[in-house]
Scaffold this motif. Structure first.
Motif, PDB file in Angstrom:
ATOM      1  N   SER A 122      41.914 -47.763 -56.023  1.00  0.00           N
ATOM      2  CA  SER A 122      41.886 -48.784 -54.973  1.00  0.00           C
ATOM      3  C   SER A 122      43.115 -48.666 -54.082  1.00  0.00           C
ATOM      4  O   SER A 122      44.155 -48.159 -54.501  1.00  0.00           O
ATOM      5  CB  SER A 122      41.844 -50.187 -55.606  1.00  0.00           C
ATOM      6  OG  SER A 122      40.685 -50.345 -56.403  1.00  0.00           O
ATOM      7  N   PHE A 123      42.984 -49.166 -52.856  1.00  0.00           N
ATOM      8  CA  PHE A 123      44.086 -49.106 -51.894  1.00  0.00           C
ATOM      9  C   PHE A 123      44.410 -50.509 -51.408  1.00  0.00           C
ATOM     10  O   PHE A 123      43.520 -51.263 -51.026  1.00  0.00           O
ATOM     11  CB  PHE A 123      43.720 -48.212 -50.709  1.00  0.00           C
ATOM     12  CG  PHE A 123      44.811 -48.131 -49.669  1.00  0.00           C
ATOM     13  CD1 PHE A 123      45.950 -47.382 -49.900  1.00  0.00           C
ATOM     14  CD2 PHE A 123      44.684 -48.813 -48.462  1.00  0.00           C
ATOM     15  CE1 PHE A 123      46.963 -47.311 -48.943  1.00  0.00           C
ATOM     16  CE2 PHE A 123      45.682 -48.738 -47.500  1.00  0.00           C
ATOM     17  CZ  PHE A 123      46.829 -47.976 -47.748  1.00  0.00           C
ATOM     18  N   TYR A 124      45.703 -50.864 -51.441  1.00  0.00           N
ATOM     19  CA  TYR A 124      46.171 -52.163 -50.979  1.00  0.00           C
ATOM     20  C   TYR A 124      47.229 -51.919 -49.886  1.00  0.00           C
ATOM     21  O   TYR A 124      48.353 -51.505 -50.194  1.00  0.00           O
ATOM     22  CB  TYR A 124      46.781 -52.964 -52.120  1.00  0.00           C
ATOM     23  CG  TYR A 124      45.888 -53.075 -53.335  1.00  0.00           C
ATOM     24  CD1 TYR A 124      44.885 -54.032 -53.396  1.00  0.00           C
ATOM     25  CD2 TYR A 124      46.045 -52.202 -54.408  1.00  0.00           C
ATOM     26  CE1 TYR A 124      44.055 -54.132 -54.509  1.00  0.00           C
ATOM     27  CE2 TYR A 124      45.218 -52.295 -55.523  1.00  0.00           C
ATOM     28  CZ  TYR A 124      44.229 -53.249 -55.569  1.00  0.00           C
ATOM     29  OH  TYR A 124      43.413 -53.341 -56.672  1.00  0.00           O
ATOM     30  N   PRO A 125      46.896 -52.145 -48.623  1.00  0.00           N
ATOM     31  CA  PRO A 125      47.819 -51.781 -47.533  1.00  0.00           C
ATOM     32  C   PRO A 125      49.040 -52.682 -47.390  1.00  0.00           C
ATOM     33  O   PRO A 125      50.123 -52.208 -47.033  1.00  0.00           O
ATOM     34  CB  PRO A 125      46.939 -51.878 -46.289  1.00  0.00           C
ATOM     35  CG  PRO A 125      45.894 -52.893 -46.646  1.00  0.00           C
ATOM     36  CD  PRO A 125      45.620 -52.684 -48.108  1.00  0.00           C
ATOM     37  N   GLY A 126      48.889 -53.975 -47.671  1.00  0.00           N
ATOM     38  CA  GLY A 126      49.972 -54.910 -47.392  1.00  0.00           C
ATOM     39  C   GLY A 126      50.984 -55.054 -48.516  1.00  0.00           C
ATOM     40  O   GLY A 126      50.972 -54.323 -49.510  1.00  0.00           O
ATOM     41  N   HIS A 127      51.868 -56.010 -48.341  1.00  0.00           N
ATOM     42  CA  HIS A 127      52.911 -56.299 -49.320  1.00  0.00           C
ATOM     43  C   HIS A 127      52.306 -56.672 -50.664  1.00  0.00           C
ATOM     44  O   HIS A 127      51.385 -57.490 -50.736  1.00  0.00           O
ATOM     45  CB  HIS A 127      53.795 -57.444 -48.805  1.00  0.00           C
ATOM     46  CG  HIS A 127      54.707 -58.028 -49.835  1.00  0.00           C
ATOM     47  ND1 HIS A 127      55.801 -57.337 -50.342  1.00  0.00           N
ATOM     48  CD2 HIS A 127      54.680 -59.222 -50.476  1.00  0.00           C
ATOM     49  CE1 HIS A 127      56.421 -58.102 -51.239  1.00  0.00           C
ATOM     50  NE2 HIS A 127      55.758 -59.245 -51.331  1.00  0.00           N
ATOM     51  N   ASP A 128      52.802 -56.073 -51.729  1.00  0.00           N
ATOM     52  CA  ASP A 128      52.330 -56.356 -53.086  1.00  0.00           C
ATOM     53  C   ASP A 128      53.269 -57.384 -53.717  1.00  0.00           C
ATOM     54  O   ASP A 128      54.387 -57.045 -54.118  1.00  0.00           O
ATOM     55  CB  ASP A 128      52.322 -55.067 -53.909  1.00  0.00           C
ATOM     56  CG  ASP A 128      51.883 -55.305 -55.352  1.00  0.00           C
ATOM     57  OD1 ASP A 128      51.524 -56.456 -55.684  1.00  0.00           O
ATOM     58  OD2 ASP A 128      51.911 -54.350 -56.144  1.00  0.00           O
ATOM     59  N   PRO A 129      52.857 -58.641 -53.829  1.00  0.00           N
ATOM     60  CA  PRO A 129      53.751 -59.690 -54.344  1.00  0.00           C
ATOM     61  C   PRO A 129      54.037 -59.577 -55.838  1.00  0.00           C
ATOM     62  O   PRO A 129      54.964 -60.215 -56.339  1.00  0.00           O
ATOM     63  CB  PRO A 129      52.988 -60.983 -54.023  1.00  0.00           C
ATOM     64  CG  PRO A 129      51.544 -60.566 -54.038  1.00  0.00           C
ATOM     65  CD  PRO A 129      51.534 -59.168 -53.477  1.00  0.00           C
TER      66      PRO A 129
ATOM     67  N   ASN B   4      51.234 -50.089 -49.047  1.00  0.00           N
ATOM     68  CA  ASN B   4      50.421 -48.859 -49.083  1.00  0.00           C
ATOM     69  C   ASN B   4      50.195 -48.426 -50.530  1.00  0.00           C
ATOM     70  O   ASN B   4      50.365 -47.260 -50.886  1.00  0.00           O
ATOM     71  CB  ASN B   4      51.102 -47.729 -48.299  1.00  0.00           C
ATOM     72  CG  ASN B   4      50.984 -47.899 -46.801  1.00  0.00           C
ATOM     73  OD1 ASN B   4      50.134 -48.652 -46.315  1.00  0.00           O
ATOM     74  ND2 ASN B   4      51.840 -47.211 -46.052  1.00  0.00           N
ATOM     75  N   THR B   5      49.794 -49.373 -51.356  1.00  0.00           N
ATOM     76  CA  THR B   5      49.689 -49.131 -52.794  1.00  0.00           C
ATOM     77  C   THR B   5      48.326 -48.570 -53.178  1.00  0.00           C
ATOM     78  O   THR B   5      47.284 -49.119 -52.809  1.00  0.00           O
ATOM     79  CB  THR B   5      49.922 -50.439 -53.571  1.00  0.00           C
ATOM     80  OG1 THR B   5      51.191 -50.992 -53.184  1.00  0.00           O
ATOM     81  CG2 THR B   5      49.911 -50.193 -55.072  1.00  0.00           C
ATOM     82  N   ILE B   6      48.346 -47.467 -53.921  1.00  0.00           N
ATOM     83  CA  ILE B   6      47.143 -46.873 -54.510  1.00  0.00           C
ATOM     84  C   ILE B   6      47.213 -47.114 -56.008  1.00  0.00           C
ATOM     85  O   ILE B   6      48.208 -46.753 -56.645  1.00  0.00           O
ATOM     86  CB  ILE B   6      47.075 -45.357 -54.219  1.00  0.00           C
ATOM     87  CG1 ILE B   6      46.976 -45.101 -52.715  1.00  0.00           C
ATOM     88  CG2 ILE B   6      45.879 -44.730 -54.940  1.00  0.00           C
ATOM     89  CD1 ILE B   6      47.059 -43.632 -52.339  1.00  0.00           C
TER      90      ILE B   6
END
Length: 252
Positions: free
Chosen positions: A44-51, A73-75
């Motif tokens: 999965s890809f998460y583009p924004g800030h990962d809290p 930009n977390t994979i």
């Protein structure tokens, strides 16, 4: 206001606008390429800030620097198929990270933003000792002169080039075999930090190109593949002896 001054202001404004547009275009292109990479690995890809990043990974030193820290930009996800000696699926997390450092010289305050990429793999050994392998630095030489030595190995060249520390010296010697030393010295080895059954690699300074994430993942699995069989057996036995101690829960 003189025409020349107005012209300079207009020129600087134009340069700022062009830089912003180019920066936005490059960021969007990077994001698109990382999305494609995530799909390639079935992650999965998460583009924004990962809290949640600080809650799960602040035990790694590179994620405690400065202020205004942010992972983006977390994979992430479970990697089902991989070329590692571990047959089980492993949780993988990789992406970009930034932090800021503010300095004051008594007259002006300056804030600098630093960005770098990282890769984390959760290994299936809850009782794996901590191990840090990184390039030797100037401060390491100073500490060595003061009697604070890292772990040295039979290879003088390796010991000169790499700083190694571990919560279990035997584990360090077992993992860092002559073959492992050769591998680390013959490749552009990043810092390898193993803590809480997670392996984190990064140089803490630069962002990787999207294609490099896959290359770093291959590098890490080659690193794990060089762990001697008896080390993996011993770690697996530790898990069996302490069934009540489960692996830390994987983030989302």
């Amino acid at each position: 206001m003189p025409p020349v001054v107005l012209l300079l202001f207009a020129l600087f404004a134009l340069i700022a606008i062009v830089a912003a547009v180019m920066g936005s275009k490059a960021a969007n292109q990077r994001r698109d390429e990382l999305i494609a990479l995530a799909h390639q690995f079935g992650l999965s890809f998460y583009p924004g800030h990962d809290p949640d990043h600080d809650d799960h990974y602040s035990h790694f030193e590179i994620f405690r620097r400065g202020h205004s820290r942010s992972a983006y930009n977390t994979i992430a996800g479970m990697l089902e198929e991989h070329d590692s000696p571990f047959s089980t699926a492993m949780y993988v997390r990789m992406g970009d990270f930034q932090y800021k450092v503010t300095t004051n010289n008594g007259k002006t305050t300056t804030t600098t933003t630093y960005r770098f990429s990282y890769l984390i793999v959760h290994i299936p050994f809850a009782h794996c000792p901590n191990l840090l392998i990184r390039r030797e630095g100037v401060f390491d030489w100073i500490k060595g002169a003061l009697g604070f030595n890292d772990i040295d190995f039979e290879s003088a060249e390796f010991s000169k080039r790499f700083y190694v520390s571990s919560s279990d010296r035997k584990f360090a010697y077992d993992v860092i075999t002559p073959l492992m030393m050769e591998f680390l010295m013959s490749h552009d080895a990043p810092t390898v930090d193993i803590e809480r059954a997670r392996v984190c690699i990064s140089n803490g300074r630069t962002r990787w190109q999207p294609a490099e994430f896959g290359q770093r993942l291959d590098w890490l699995f080659r690193f794990l593949d060089l762990w001697p069989e008896h080390v993996r057996v011993e770690l697996a036995q530790r898990n069996t002896m302490h069934p009540d101690h489960q692996m830390l829960e994987e983030p989302r």
